[in-house]
Design a protein around this motif. Structure first.
Motif, PDB file in Angstrom:
ATOM      1  N   HIS A   1      46.347  51.611  34.752  1.00 19.03           N
ATOM      2  CA  HIS A   1      45.668  50.357  35.089  1.00 19.03           C
ATOM      3  C   HIS A   1      44.899  49.818  33.881  1.00 19.03           C
ATOM      4  CE1 HIS A   1      43.045  48.116  38.291  1.00 19.03           C
ATOM      5  NE2 HIS A   1      43.745  47.309  37.556  1.00 19.03           N
TER       6      HIS A   1
ATOM      7  N   HIS B   1      38.970  42.404  34.772  1.00 20.19           N
ATOM      8  CA  HIS B   1      39.122  43.852  34.628  1.00 20.19           C
ATOM      9  C   HIS B   1      37.938  44.484  33.906  1.00 20.19           C
ATOM     10  CE1 HIS B   1      43.253  43.229  36.026  1.00 20.19           C
ATOM     11  NE2 HIS B   1      43.219  44.507  36.342  1.00 20.19           N
TER      12      HIS B   1
ATOM     13  N   TRP C   1      41.296  39.574  44.291  1.00 17.57           N
ATOM     14  CA  TRP C   1      40.032  40.267  44.043  1.00 17.57           C
ATOM     15  C   TRP C   1      39.048  39.973  45.175  1.00 17.57           C
ATOM     16  CZ3 TRP C   1      39.231  43.055  39.421  1.00 17.57           C
ATOM     17  CH2 TRP C   1      40.251  42.934  38.472  1.00 17.57           C
TER      18      TRP C   1
ATOM     19  N   ASP D   1      39.220  45.237  42.515  1.00 13.56           N
ATOM     20  CA  ASP D   1      40.608  44.833  42.239  1.00 13.56           C
ATOM     21  C   ASP D   1      41.459  45.224  43.441  1.00 13.56           C
ATOM     22  OD1 ASP D   1      43.191  44.431  41.261  1.00 13.56           O
ATOM     23  OD2 ASP D   1      42.715  45.209  39.260  1.00 13.56           O
TER      24      ASP D   1
ATOM     25  N   HIS E   1      48.522  47.407  42.010  1.00 16.16           N
ATOM     26  CA  HIS E   1      48.514  48.310  40.846  1.00 16.16           C
ATOM     27  C   HIS E   1      47.184  49.067  40.720  1.00 16.16           C
ATOM     28  CE1 HIS E   1      47.062  44.737  38.135  1.00 16.16           C
ATOM     29  NE2 HIS E   1      46.033  45.503  38.388  1.00 16.16           N
TER      30      HIS E   1
HETATM   31 MN    MN Z   1      44.153  45.234  37.973  1.00 12.27          MN
END
Ligand code: MN
Length: 226
Positions: free
Chosen positions: A27, A78, A127, A161, A165
């Motif tokens: 990630h 991120h 998100w 998140d 993924h």
């Molecule tokens: Mn992500």
């Protein structure tokens, strides 16, 4: 000038057993790194090249430069997300942060259930955020894909998140188990540090806006609990 790839604030195995070293390696090391390098490729030789990441996010949003925005906002989101977690145990919000939370939610448990409920219902990739409104109230919102509340006049306090993924290697389809464990990892010191921060600002609006009204033109997806 290129946008830096920020260091992960802990080792890739530091969030085990809730998030595995494999998840963090891929990630952070693949997905996050890709957003930063794709962004740097796209802005090379453009007017974005001299801006910091906040300004690239703002200006690409204003101009609806979707590919620049997607990579810039994902780079921003991120970096924020990694800071929202910590291997430290037993943290809690400081006095000021707790006062905000208890003015806006019935209890910490109420905030938790609204945050996790919102993230569980998010359809597709995106998100979940706890944000401060300009009138100093707090709310939980979802944003789709790369969208980020920092361009919508809101102060982000906490981000999760909810792209697959982020959790699929460890939890497969069990998103709620990921969310419950995410809640155990929250860095309340970081959240507390955000509570009185001013709004992220566009300090370099050097690209003439094609759509000066972007913020009201393209509102993000929002959940309400009234
Ligand atoms: Mn992500």
């Amino acid at each position: 000038m290129s946008v830096p790839f920020p260091p992960l604030p802990y080792a890739t195995d530091a969030l085990q057993p809730y998030l595995s070293a494999s998840t963090l390696s891929i990630h952070y090391g693949k997905h996050h790194r890709h957003y930063v390098s794709a962004l740097n490729e796209k802005i090379d030789g453009t007017s974005y090249d001299e801006m910091n990441l906040d300004d690239i996010v703002f200006n690409s949003a204003i101009n609806n430069d979707q590919q620049v925005f997607n990579n810039a906002a994902q780079a921003w989101n991120h970096a924020f997300y990694w800071n929202c977690m910590t291997p430290k145990k037993n943290l809690s919000p400081d006095e000021a942060c707790l006062a905000f939370i208890t003015r806006n939610f019935a209890s910490m448990d109420d905030l938790k259930s609204k945050f996790i409920g919102s993230a569980a219902r998010l359809f597709g990739s995106g998100w979940t955020w706890l944000v401060r409104n300009p009138n100093d109230t707090l709310k939980v919102i979802n944003t789709p894909n790369a969208a980020t509340p920092m361009v919508n006049g809101l102060v982000p306090l906490l981000a999760c998140d909810v792209w697959e993924h982020a959790y699929y290697l460890d939890y497969q389809n069990e998103r709620e188990r990921y969310l419950e464990h995410f809640w155990q990892l929250i860095n309340w010191n970081f959240v507390s540090d955000q509570i009185l921060k001013p709004l992220p600002r566009n300090s370099n609006p050097s690209i003439p806006a094609k759509h000066p009204n972007y913020i009201t033109m393209k509102p993000f997806q929002e959940n309400t609990f009234d």
